[in-house]
Structure formats: structure tokens, C-alpha cells
Design an enzyme around this catalytic site. Structure first.
Site, PDB file in Angstrom:
ATOM      1  N   ASN A 208      -0.662   5.147   4.391  1.00 25.76           N
ATOM      2  CA  ASN A 208      -1.690   4.775   3.406  1.00 25.76           C
ATOM      3  C   ASN A 208      -2.708   3.851   4.079  1.00 25.76           C
ATOM      4  O   ASN A 208      -2.593   3.552   5.269  1.00 25.76           O
ATOM      5  CB  ASN A 208      -1.049   4.146   2.162  1.00 25.76           C
ATOM      6  CG  ASN A 208      -0.293   2.883   2.501  1.00 25.76           C
ATOM      7  OD1 ASN A 208      -0.879   1.902   2.943  1.00 25.76           O
ATOM      8  ND2 ASN A 208       1.024   2.919   2.315  1.00 25.76           N
ATOM      9  N   ASP A 277       5.898   5.659  -2.329  1.00 29.18           N
ATOM     10  CA  ASP A 277       6.838   5.984  -3.410  1.00 29.18           C
ATOM     11  C   ASP A 277       7.720   7.172  -3.033  1.00 29.18           C
ATOM     12  O   ASP A 277       8.784   7.356  -3.609  1.00 29.18           O
ATOM     13  CB  ASP A 277       6.060   6.298  -4.691  1.00 29.18           C
ATOM     14  CG  ASP A 277       5.432   5.030  -5.262  1.00 29.18           C
ATOM     15  OD1 ASP A 277       6.107   3.982  -5.239  1.00 29.18           O
ATOM     16  OD2 ASP A 277       4.263   5.081  -5.697  1.00 29.18           O
ATOM     17  N   LYS A 287       8.693  18.434  16.842  1.00 27.25           N
ATOM     18  CA  LYS A 287       7.335  18.609  16.312  1.00 27.25           C
ATOM     19  C   LYS A 287       7.251  19.963  15.591  1.00 27.25           C
ATOM     20  O   LYS A 287       7.662  20.990  16.159  1.00 27.25           O
ATOM     21  CB  LYS A 287       6.334  18.573  17.468  1.00 27.25           C
ATOM     22  CG  LYS A 287       4.910  18.690  17.007  1.00 27.25           C
ATOM     23  CD  LYS A 287       3.942  18.648  18.173  1.00 27.25           C
ATOM     24  CE  LYS A 287       2.546  18.924  17.687  1.00 27.25           C
ATOM     25  NZ  LYS A 287       1.617  19.175  18.775  1.00 27.25           N
ATOM     26  N   PHE A 321       2.255  -6.963  -6.347  1.00 25.48           N
ATOM     27  CA  PHE A 321       0.858  -6.539  -6.378  1.00 25.48           C
ATOM     28  C   PHE A 321       0.808  -5.207  -7.115  1.00 25.48           C
ATOM     29  O   PHE A 321       1.804  -4.478  -7.139  1.00 25.48           O
ATOM     30  CB  PHE A 321       0.313  -6.349  -4.956  1.00 25.48           C
ATOM     31  CG  PHE A 321      -0.333  -7.581  -4.396  1.00 25.48           C
ATOM     32  CD1 PHE A 321       0.438  -8.656  -3.998  1.00 25.48           C
ATOM     33  CD2 PHE A 321      -1.713  -7.671  -4.258  1.00 25.48           C
ATOM     34  CE1 PHE A 321      -0.148  -9.804  -3.478  1.00 25.48           C
ATOM     35  CE2 PHE A 321      -2.322  -8.798  -3.732  1.00 25.48           C
ATOM     36  CZ  PHE A 321      -1.545  -9.865  -3.348  1.00 25.48           C
ATOM     37  N   LYS A 335       4.220  -2.659 -14.642  1.00 29.71           N
ATOM     38  CA  LYS A 335       4.971  -2.961 -13.410  1.00 29.71           C
ATOM     39  C   LYS A 335       5.574  -4.365 -13.477  1.00 29.71           C
ATOM     40  O   LYS A 335       6.696  -4.597 -13.034  1.00 29.71           O
ATOM     41  CB  LYS A 335       4.060  -2.834 -12.175  1.00 29.71           C
ATOM     42  CG  LYS A 335       3.706  -1.389 -11.866  1.00 29.71           C
ATOM     43  CD  LYS A 335       2.711  -1.250 -10.719  1.00 29.71           C
ATOM     44  CE  LYS A 335       2.302   0.207 -10.568  1.00 29.71           C
ATOM     45  NZ  LYS A 335       1.188   0.432  -9.661  1.00 29.71           N
ATOM     46  N   LYS A 339       9.581  -4.585 -13.208  1.00 32.42           N
ATOM     47  CA  LYS A 339      10.122  -5.155 -11.969  1.00 32.42           C
ATOM     48  C   LYS A 339      10.573  -6.605 -12.164  1.00 32.42           C
ATOM     49  O   LYS A 339      10.963  -7.263 -11.201  1.00 32.42           O
ATOM     50  CB  LYS A 339       9.087  -5.022 -10.850  1.00 32.42           C
ATOM     51  CG  LYS A 339       8.736  -3.544 -10.577  1.00 32.42           C
ATOM     52  CD  LYS A 339       7.701  -3.348  -9.485  1.00 32.42           C
ATOM     53  CE  LYS A 339       7.147  -1.926  -9.507  1.00 32.42           C
ATOM     54  NZ  LYS A 339       7.110  -1.276  -8.210  1.00 32.42           N
TER      55      LYS A 339
HETATM   56  O1  PMT Z   1      -3.386  -4.476   3.314  1.00 30.83           O
HETATM   57  P1  PMT Z   1      -4.821  -4.567   2.843  1.00 30.83           P
HETATM   58  O2  PMT Z   1      -5.725  -3.558   3.534  1.00 30.83           O
HETATM   59  O3  PMT Z   1      -5.375  -5.954   2.882  1.00 30.83           O
HETATM   60  O4  PMT Z   1      -4.873  -4.107   1.305  1.00 30.83           O
HETATM   61  C1  PMT Z   1      -4.249  -4.897   0.340  1.00 30.83           C
HETATM   62  C2  PMT Z   1      -3.503  -4.040  -0.698  1.00 30.83           C
HETATM   63  C3  PMT Z   1      -4.478  -3.177  -1.452  1.00 30.83           C
HETATM   64  C4  PMT Z   1      -2.449  -3.174  -0.010  1.00 30.83           C
HETATM   65  C5  PMT Z   1      -2.789  -5.065  -1.657  1.00 30.83           C
HETATM   66  O5  PMT Z   1      -3.752  -5.849  -2.280  1.00 30.83           O
HETATM   67  C6  PMT Z   1      -1.968  -4.341  -2.717  1.00 30.83           C
HETATM   68  O6  PMT Z   1      -2.434  -3.980  -3.789  1.00 30.83           O
HETATM   69  N1  PMT Z   1      -0.654  -4.140  -2.429  1.00 30.83           N
HETATM   70  C7  PMT Z   1       0.289  -3.380  -3.274  1.00 30.83           C
HETATM   71  C8  PMT Z   1       0.170  -1.914  -2.963  1.00 30.83           C
HETATM   72  C9  PMT Z   1       1.157  -1.098  -3.778  1.00 30.83           C
HETATM   73  O7  PMT Z   1       2.041  -0.487  -3.223  1.00 30.83           O
HETATM   74  O8  PMT Z   1       1.018  -1.187  -5.089  1.00 30.83           O
HETATM   75  P2  PMT Z   1       1.903  -0.384  -6.158  1.00 30.83           P
HETATM   76  O9  PMT Z   1       1.145  -0.589  -7.427  1.00 30.83           O
HETATM   77  O10 PMT Z   1       2.136   1.007  -5.683  1.00 30.83           O
HETATM   78  O11 PMT Z   1       3.283  -1.144  -6.188  1.00 30.83           O
HETATM   79  C10 PMT Z   1       3.575  -2.214  -7.086  1.00 30.83           C
HETATM   80  C11 PMT Z   1       4.449  -3.254  -6.411  1.00 30.83           C
HETATM   81  O12 PMT Z   1       5.742  -2.703  -6.118  1.00 30.83           O
HETATM   82  C12 PMT Z   1       3.913  -3.755  -5.094  1.00 30.83           C
HETATM   83  O13 PMT Z   1       4.173  -5.136  -5.009  1.00 30.83           O
HETATM   84  C13 PMT Z   1       4.709  -2.969  -4.049  1.00 30.83           C
HETATM   85  O14 PMT Z   1       4.863  -3.731  -2.849  1.00 30.83           O
HETATM   86  C14 PMT Z   1       6.042  -2.761  -4.741  1.00 30.83           C
HETATM   87  N2  PMT Z   1       6.714  -1.497  -4.402  1.00 30.83           N
HETATM   88  C15 PMT Z   1       6.088  -0.308  -4.611  1.00 30.83           C
HETATM   89  C16 PMT Z   1       6.764   0.880  -4.339  1.00 30.83           C
HETATM   90  C17 PMT Z   1       8.088   0.823  -3.830  1.00 30.83           C
HETATM   91  N3  PMT Z   1       8.745   1.933  -3.525  1.00 30.83           N
HETATM   92  N4  PMT Z   1       8.658  -0.367  -3.632  1.00 30.83           N
HETATM   93  C18 PMT Z   1       8.008  -1.529  -3.914  1.00 30.83           C
HETATM   94  O15 PMT Z   1       8.563  -2.608  -3.730  1.00 30.83           O
END
Ligand code: PMT
Length: 408
Positions: A208, A277, A287, A321, A335, A339
Site C-alpha cells: 500500500n 486486511d 516466480k 488510526f 473501528k 477494536k
Molecule cells: O505512512 P504515511 O505515508 O505517513 O501515511 C499515514 C497513514 C495514512 C498510513 C496513517 O495516517 C493511517 O491512516 N494509518 C492507518 C492505516 C490503516 O490501515 O487504516 P485502517 O482503517 O485500515 O485500519 C484501522 C486500524 O486498525 C489501524 O490502526 C490499523 O493499524 C489497524 N489494523 C488494520 C488492519 C489489520 N489487519 N490490523 C490492524 O491492526
């Protein structure tokens, strides 16, 4: 005060008072180094500062670099925990505000990303000039601390605002700023950053756009706040910040393992990593060869690391986040609840100046309990500072379930 303090002395008559500032800081246990501009050397000899600080004084941009592993301005910026600019002339404030780097001091400032205190000292009219005031506003907006000049007799023969405050006052301000920084002293913080890399075969992966910037800034802010920090990073081109435990991982399952290994020993977790995810079900050992057919990859769900932490947490503060492209508040709130978080930082990753890759972000914090704080566009470093302040507040006052009131 066991800190490395770098003092930038610019060309004003008040430079003589800074000899006393350096002496007081040294007596309080700080290591002090001095950079002087050429004009400053017209007022005080570098030798005076050298004798007071027991360190060589730097003036020349292209001087003797024998003592420096890197180029001098980078080495000095890396060395210092804190920078004081005193006296700061109108000209130097203008250079700082506009990022002009034409001598050793101004160049070092550009390479310095920690706390700075600036002490302007000049004639009252110069200080009150719209240009000077605009430059000061720019610096304040960037988080530079300004100690206002005192009123009194000025060297130019007039009376008014523009005197450098007394050395004791400057030192007290430095101590105040440095102690403010230690809001996480004695705490251990786990930060995740960057994007996970989900392999397809030995040469390809699903990734990503996360650069790691947001998380690295949070980790740096936590270190500067006195915390012991573990930074678990997925893919990122950034150099790991200093003074923390750095763990590099690739896939979400590796990140989960690394996070769980640390979880019991930390006071707070801030998950800014972009965790995939889904992962490829059958990763090819070789490969995958191109054929005339289309290729279908079966994806299976990755563990949700943060959700798992939310279900096993004891007293830890948990911050997530939410990277959203629509229905920001609704999705982020879902979320937060799912969580079991203390607060979630929602960012609209489609907004200009927000989200992936860029140095700025536009965030909304949603607290457990429903309070919402919205922030204007700001640097990721500044946003990191806001997040760390709130984490420290939760930890120090055990206010996990009583959110702060809105404070933009
Ligand atoms: O790294 P940069 O370029 O500075 O960009 C910053 C950012 C956009 C990555 C950051 O600000 C941000 O939004 N990070 C969270 C990205 C994300 O995965 O968001 P989500 O909405 O998909 O997940 C929600 C939360 O669950 C997040 O805290 C994530 O870390 C966590 N998560 C998600 C999926 C998963 N399988 N396990 C997790 O723990």
C-alpha cells in the site's frame, strides 16, 4: 540538566549576555556548543565562548571538519537535543522563517528537527515592523518557541521593547521547555508504522501507499517526550529514528507476532501502520511465470492486530488510526468501538495534504465516549505531538474513560 544544547549567536549587541547563558547552562550540567554568525563575532570573541563551554566554537560553513563524522551542520544538528538562538536579529528571524541557508547557523537550523527557543533582541521599531512580526508568527506556527524581548533602555539610545531577557530568565525558559517534553518519562510506548508487504511470490507483493512518515513522527515525538519506544515498521524508505528499539517486519502476520511480543510490557500502543486486511492464500515458492491465461489470486483474511489487542488489553492505552475515503466519522467510530480503543485518529486519505506519503495530515480524533476533535492541516510532526500529549494525559491522569474537551 543532562542535555546537549546548541546555542546560535547572531550579530547583536546583546551577544555578550549569552556568555552568561552558556555559563549557567554549563553549571546546570548541560553540554553546550556554540555556533556564531560572522556578525556575532564582531561583538564577542569565539574564544570567550570556547573558554566558557570547553568546546570549539563553529563559525565557518567550510571550516575544519576533522571532529565531525558527517558534515558539520548535520553533525551539530544531530548532536543537539535543543537549540537556543540568542540574540536573534531581525535578519536571522527572516532567514529562519523563509528557510534561507547561507551560513553555518542557518544551514544547521534547517537540519534541526527538535525544540528551538528563539530570543529576539533588536530596536523596538525593527521588532514591531510588520515583516518581523510576520516572520515570528510563521515560526510560532511551526512550533518554534519565542521568548518575547523585555522593555527598557536599548543600545541604540531609545527606550522600548527589544532587550534580550536576562540570562536567568532565558535558562528558566529552557528548563521549562525541556521538562514539558518529558511528559512520557518512565513510560513504554509501542508504535507501528509503514505498510505491510504481503508476498505473492519471491519477487512480487501486495502493498500500500504508506511511507511510514506518520508513525515515525509519532515514535520520534514519544522519544522526545521521554518514553522508551518500540517502533515496529512495515515497508518504509525512511531512516529509523534514533534512541528507540526498531523492529522491521514485512507481512501483517509478522507485525502481529512482533506486536504481541511487546504488548505485555508497554503502557500504550499507537497503531498507525497500514496493515493489509488480506494476504495471498498460496504464496508461490517460485516466480509465477506469465502465461496466456488471466491469473486469479485467492486472498484470505489477515488477523486484525488492533482488534486482538483490544480484546486482551489490561491497562494499556490503545490508539488506532482510520484511513478512510468516505463516511469518515461513521467508519472511524465503528473501528473505535470494534477494536476497543481509547481514541482513533481518522484521516481522509483522499484529501489534499492528508494521508499517505505527504508530510502533512488532516485529522479528526474521535474519543471513546463520542467527543470529537478536528484539526486543521498540519505537519505530521505537529500532529504526532498532539497525539503524544493526549496519550500522556490519558496515562498520567488515568482518564482513559473521561476524554479531554475539544481543543483545536
Ligand atoms: O505512512 P504515511 O505515508 O505517513 O501515511 C499515514 C497513514 C495514512 C498510513 C496513517 O495516517 C493511517 O491512516 N494509518 C492507518 C492505516 C490503516 O490501515 O487504516 P485502517 O482503517 O485500515 O485500519 C484501522 C486500524 O486498525 C489501524 O490502526 C490499523 O493499524 C489497524 N489494523 C488494520 C488492519 C489489520 N489487519 N490490523 C490492524 O491492526
Amino acid at each position: 540538566m543532562q542535555k546537549n544544547i546548541l546555542i546560535g549567536v547572531t550579530g547583536g549587541i546583546a551577544a555578550y549576555k549569552v556568555v552568561e547563558v552558556a555559563s549557567l547552562l554549563k553549571k546546570s550540567g548541560a553540554n553546550v556548543k556554540i555556533i556564531m554568525t560572522h556578525n556575532a563575532t564582531e561583538f564577542v570573541s569565539p574564544r570567550t565562548f570556547q573558554e566558557i563551554t570547553n568546546n570549539a566554537v563553529s563559525v565557518e560553513m567550510f571550516g575544519d571538519t576533522a571532529n565531525f563524522i558527517h558534515v558539520e551542520h548535520i553533525a551539530l544538528a544531530d548532536w543537539a537535543d535543543f537549540m537556543l538562538i540568542a540574540p536573534a536579529t531581525a535578519n536571522f528571524l527572516a532567514k529562519m522563517a523563509h528557510g534561507i541557508a547561507d551560513d553555518l547557523l542557518s544551514t544547521t537550523m534547517l537540519a534541526f528537527d527538535k525544540k528551538i527557543l528563539v530570543c529576539p533582541a533588536m530596536n523596538t521599531k525593527m521588532f514591531e515592523n510588520t515583516a518581523t512580526q510576520a516572520n515570528l508568527s510563521t515560526l510560532k506556527a511551526r512550533g518554534v518557541k519565542i521568548l518575547e524581548p523585555a522593555e527598557g533602555n536599548l543600545a541604540c539610545g531609545t527606550v522600548g521593547k527589544g532587550r534580550l531577557p536576562e540570562p536567568q530568565e532565558i535558562c528558566a525558559e529552557i528548563k521549562k521547555i525541556l521538562s514539558e517534553e518529558q511528559i512520557l518519562s518512565g513510560r513504554k510506548i509501542l508504535v507501528t508504522a509503514g505498510g505491510t508487504v504481503e508476498p505473492i511470490d519471491p519477487v512480487r507483493y501486495i502493498g500500500n501507499r504508506s511511507s511510514g512518515r506518520m508513525g515515525y513522527e509519532i515514535a520520534k515525538a514519544a522519544v522526545n517526550a521521554g518514553a522508551e519506544v518500540v517502533l515496529i515498521s512495515g515497508k518504509s524508505e525512511l531512516e529509523p529514528p534514533k534512541n528507540l528499539k526498531f523492529i522491521k517486519v514485512e507481512a501483517a502476520i509478522d507485525m502481529r507476532e512482533a506486536v504481541l511480543n511487546e504488548f505485555d510490557s508497554v503502557d500504550a500502543v499507537i497503531m498507525s501502520a497500514a496493515v493489509a486486511d488480506y494476504r495471498v492464500k498460496n504464496v508461490s515458492a517460485q516466480k509465477i511465470k506469465k502465461s496466456d491465461e488471466n491469473l486469479t489470486l485467492e486472498l484470505v483474511k489477515n488477523p486484525d492486530i488492533l482488534k486482538e489487542l483490544g480484546s486482551i488489553k489490561k491497562n494499556q492505552v490503545l490508539i488506532g488510526f482510520a484511513a478512510e475515503t468516505q463516511n469518515i466519522l461513521d467508519y472511524a467510530n465503528k473501528k473505535l468501538v470494534e477494536k476497543n480503543l481509547d481514541f482513533i485518529v481518522a484521516n481522509d486519505v483522499t484529501a489534499e495534504g492528508a494521508g499517505f506519503g505527504v508530510p502533512t495530515n488532516i485529522a479528526t480524533i474521535i474519543w471513546r465516549g463520542g467527543d470529537v476533535e478536528t484539526f486543521d492541516k498540519m505537519s505530521k510532526a505537529d500532529l504526532a505531538g498532539k497525539i503524544i500529549e493526549r496519550v500522556a494525559d490519558l496515562l498520567s491522569k488515568d482518564k482513559k474513560f473521561f476524554p479531554l474537551t475539544s481543543n483545536h
